[in-house]
Write an enzyme that holds these catalytic residues in place. Structure first.
Site, short mmCIF file in Angstrom:
data_model
loop_
_atom_site.label_atom_id
_atom_site.label_comp_id
_atom_site.label_asym_id
_atom_site.label_seq_id
_atom_site.Cartn_x
_atom_site.Cartn_y
_atom_site.Cartn_z
N TRP A 146 0.81 -1.49 -0.16
CA TRP A 146 -0.03 0.11 0.06
C TRP A 146 0.99 1.23 -0.05
CZ3 TRP A 146 1.91 2.51 4.00
CH2 TRP A 146 2.56 1.69 5.18
N LYS A 170 -3.31 -8.59 -7.17
CA LYS A 170 -3.80 -8.42 -5.78
C LYS A 170 -3.22 -7.25 -4.88
CE LYS A 170 -4.12 -9.32 -1.32
NZ LYS A 170 -4.28 -8.22 -0.67
N PRO A 171 -3.76 -6.06 -5.00
CA PRO A 171 -3.40 -4.97 -4.40
C PRO A 171 -3.58 -5.08 -2.59
CG PRO A 171 -5.60 -4.53 -5.30
CD PRO A 171 -5.50 -5.94 -5.68
N SER A 222 6.40 -7.16 2.77
CA SER A 222 7.23 -7.16 3.99
C SER A 222 8.26 -8.56 3.81
CB SER A 222 6.56 -7.27 5.33
OG SER A 222 5.78 -8.27 5.38
N GLU A 243 10.40 -8.67 -3.66
CA GLU A 243 10.64 -7.27 -3.64
C GLU A 243 10.27 -6.89 -1.92
OE1 GLU A 243 12.52 -5.02 -5.29
OE2 GLU A 243 12.41 -6.10 -7.07
N CYS A 277 9.99 1.66 1.42
CA CYS A 277 10.87 0.28 1.41
C CYS A 277 12.51 0.93 1.30
CB CYS A 277 10.66 -0.61 0.27
SG CYS A 277 10.58 0.21 -1.29
P1 NDP Z 1 2.84 -6.78 3.68
O1 NDP Z 1 4.13 -7.87 3.54
O2 NDP Z 1 1.98 -6.81 4.67
O3 NDP Z 1 1.79 -6.97 2.43
C1 NDP Z 1 1.96 -7.02 1.00
C2 NDP Z 1 1.13 -7.75 0.10
O4 NDP Z 1 0.84 -9.21 0.70
C3 NDP Z 1 -0.29 -7.20 0.68
O5 NDP Z 1 -1.01 -7.10 -0.72
C4 NDP Z 1 -0.96 -7.94 1.25
O6 NDP Z 1 -2.37 -8.27 1.44
C5 NDP Z 1 -0.40 -9.51 0.89
N1 NDP Z 1 -0.34 -10.66 1.77
C6 NDP Z 1 -0.56 -10.93 3.14
N2 NDP Z 1 -0.51 -11.99 3.48
C7 NDP Z 1 -0.37 -12.87 2.53
C8 NDP Z 1 0.06 -14.14 2.32
N3 NDP Z 1 -0.10 -14.94 3.17
N4 NDP Z 1 0.01 -14.74 0.89
C9 NDP Z 1 0.05 -13.75 0.08
N5 NDP Z 1 -0.03 -12.29 0.07
C10 NDP Z 1 -0.20 -12.01 1.39
O7 NDP Z 1 3.56 -5.44 3.43
P2 NDP Z 1 2.92 -4.09 3.28
O8 NDP Z 1 1.69 -4.25 2.42
O9 NDP Z 1 2.69 -3.62 4.84
O10 NDP Z 1 3.94 -3.26 2.75
C11 NDP Z 1 5.23 -2.74 3.16
C12 NDP Z 1 6.28 -3.51 3.21
O11 NDP Z 1 6.39 -3.71 1.57
C13 NDP Z 1 7.54 -3.10 3.78
O12 NDP Z 1 8.23 -4.16 4.47
C14 NDP Z 1 8.16 -2.48 2.67
O13 NDP Z 1 9.64 -2.39 2.84
C15 NDP Z 1 7.91 -3.35 1.75
N6 NDP Z 1 8.07 -2.75 0.25
C16 NDP Z 1 9.25 -3.13 -0.68
C17 NDP Z 1 9.51 -2.60 -1.77
C18 NDP Z 1 10.71 -3.10 -2.65
O14 NDP Z 1 10.65 -2.60 -3.62
N7 NDP Z 1 11.67 -3.88 -2.09
C19 NDP Z 1 8.56 -1.45 -2.03
C20 NDP Z 1 7.47 -1.02 -1.44
C21 NDP Z 1 7.45 -1.83 -0.44
P3 NDP Z 1 -2.89 -7.49 2.71
O15 NDP Z 1 -2.45 -6.10 2.57
O16 NDP Z 1 -4.48 -7.61 2.20
O17 NDP Z 1 -2.64 -8.05 4.00
#
Ligand code: NDP
Length: 498
Positions: A146, A170-171, A222, A243, A277
């Site tokens: 997000w 899947k956003p 994450s 990522e 990130c």
């Molecule tokens: P999350 O890991 O909480 O979620 C990422 C996505 O995964 C969301 O769409 C989430 O859905 C989904 N998800 C959650 N559980 C599962 C599962 N068991 N199986 C498959 N998909 C799942 O991260 P955030 O959304 O909080 O984003 C922040 C994180 O992203 C930070 O750690 C940041 O550093 C990293 N990030 C990395 C980047 C990069 O380029 N390396 C760029 C941007 C962010 P839902 O939200 O519905 O739970």
């Protein structure tokens, strides 16, 4: 049926999205079930064949029209981003244009990078005409976060589409409206086929996408969730792009432009409310200019305010993240750190005021774990060797920034990360031809640039025998004379080294 399947059925369970600043509900979306995810992937499989058959040039034209559609709708899209995850509208617009730059690059360069090309043969295979091309997987599943709800998913989606894949996206459950907006814009330029679909929902919907029959998963999120994604993908041996999170550092050498370095540290650490990130979380400063630099940091951060309206820093998007920020700040202070600005008491509601911590031990949570808040830890180092050692001590390795006049490249070369920007914050993520991604706990695989295009393909090699080989090697009818020639060649080609 619309290509994005946005219409919820009466029996669908729904979830609400609340504006993090006001708490007001800004949207309701269906929680897509595993069966609905499977159905979306099946539709995508049908669409994928036509999309791949279009070829690079026609796909490029569709992607260009999509880019224009997004650009024309930028006010709308930026407002939606602001409503769903809280970032200031001007920052949202900046994010949109950065994403469009990469979309343009992917559309323009896909053929050059992925198209069939001849490769040379070796002495023993001179009779073969050889070529390689990079083919799409068919359907790619993209799971996005997000914090940059346009830039981050588009970094994968644009490249996957340009390579000829259909995409099921899947956003994050915090920004489903932004995801749907992007897919609906695509459907307006290509209504005939569901080439880009969105499945809304929480983690379970993402998990269902991982277990579906997609050719690859592009995950951004994450590190902890990344491990779960990897485990789910293992069931079908589905390849994954990871990522993940970061704990990026900024180094300031004694001869650096201190005003520019301070500006980069503050923007890098506090823009997007520190929920980046690639955000700057740790700053290591040469002892010779430490006090002067700290003064500049304090002045710049003191001018910033987190809040509504014209405030430069928006709310913390995820309520549970506030507790992580509080824990990091309290732990840092309990272990001898000092808040030069801000601190735990500057957390109020969903807002965290700019916080600068000094004298924090290197094994404190604020230095080791990802902090998604407008906070910086600043530490004094004796020299650049110490700075590099501290930067490399992190389990993460996403990006890094170095400010130095003389030794910038030498310092950057010693940092273990996917990228390093010298004398500018995060420039590497904005250059379309450069790859973006991490090492260690920050993940693997790359988005952007040629690597980002190849990430969503597999290499297909082809040989065509032009004439029978004078040395028939791979046959039971191989003669003793051929064995003798092979022996001589082995010695001549490989045995004369050293
Ligand atoms: P999350 O890991 O909480 O979620 C990422 C996505 O995964 C969301 O769409 C989430 O859905 C989904 N998800 C959650 N559980 C599962 C599962 N068991 N199986 C498959 N998909 C799942 O991260 P955030 O959304 O909080 O984003 C922040 C994180 O992203 C930070 O750690 C940041 O550093 C990293 N990030 C990395 C980047 C990069 O380029 N390396 C760029 C941007 C962010 P839902 O939200 O519905 O739970």
């Amino acid at each position: 049926m619309t290509a994005t399947e946005t219409q919820p059925a009466a029996q669908d369970s729904m979830f609400e999205v609340c504006n993090p600043a006001s708490g007001l509900v800004v949207g309701r979306y269906p929680n897509r079930t595993p069966a609905q995810v499977e159905a979306a992937v099946a539709r995508a499989q049908e669409a994928a064949a036509d999309w791949a058959a279009l070829g690079f040039a026609d796909r490029g034209r569709v992607l260009d029209r999509w880019r224009a559609e997004i650009a024309r709708g930028r006010d709308d899209l930026a407002r939606l981003m602001h409503q769903e995850m809280g970032k200031p509208i001007s920052d949202a617009k900046l994010e949109i244009v950065m994403a469009l730059e990469h979309l343009k690059w992917a559309a323009r360069n896909a053929q050059r990078v992925l198209g069939r090309r001849a490769v040379g043969s070796s002495l023993l295979t001179l009779n073969q005409a050889s070529s390689v091309e990079y083919r799409p997987f068919g359907v790619v599943g993209i799971i996005g976060p997000w914090n940059y709800p346009v830039f981050t998913p588009l970094s994968s989606i644009s490249f996957a589409l340009a390579a000829g894949n259909a995409v099921v996206f899947k956003p994050s459950e915090y920004t489903p409206g932004v995801g749907l907006w992007l897919a609906e814009a695509f459907t307006r330029v290509l209504p005939a086929r569901p080439v880009l679909q969105v499945v809304t929902g929480a983690g379970e919907t993402g998990a269902a996408l991982c277990r579906s029959r997609v050719g690859k998963i592009g995950f951004t999120g994450s590190t902890e969730t990344g491990k779960r994604v990897l485990a789910a993908c293992a069931e079908h041996l589905t390849p994954v792009l990871m990522e993940c999170g970061g704990k990026d550092a900024l180094i300031v050498d004694a001869d650096a432009d201190l005003d520019a370095a301070a500006d980069a540290a503050i923007w890098g650490g506090m823009s997007n409310a520190g929920q980046t990130c690639l955000g700057v979380e740790r700053v290591y400063v040469h002892t010779a200019i430490y006090d002067e630099f700290l003064g500049k940091l304090r002045t710049l951060a003191g001018d910033l305010r987190a809040g509504n309206g014209t405030a430069q820093i928006g709310p913390i998007t995820m309520p549970k993240q506030l507790e992580v920020i509080r824990r990091h700040l309290d732990d840092a202070i309990a272990r001898g750190g000092r808040a030069l600005l801000g601190g735990s008491e500057s957390i109020s509601g969903q807002f965290v005021q700019p916080t600068i911590l000094v004298d924090v031990p290197e094994d404190a949570a604020a230095v080791v774990e990802e902090t998604f808040g407008p906070t910086l830890t600043v530490a004094r180092v004796a020299d650049m060797d110490e700075a590099v050692d501290r930067v490399n001590a992190s389990e993460y390795g996403l990006g890094a920034t170095v400010f130095a006049r003389r030794d910038g490249v030498a310092i950057a070369d010693r940092i273990n990360s996917g990228a390093t920007s010298i004398n500018a914050f995060v420039a590497h993520a904005t250059v379309p031809a450069l790859p973006l991604g991490g090492v260690g706990a920050s993940g693997f695989g790359r988005v952007h640039g040629p690597d980002g295009l190849r990430e969503f393909t597999y290499a297909k090699a082809t040989t065509r025998q032009r004439f029978p080989s004078p040395l028939a090697l791979t046959t039971f009818r191989r003669s003793a004379r051929v064995d003798f020639v092979v022996d001589v060649l082995t010695a001549a080609l490989h045995g004369r080294i050293g």
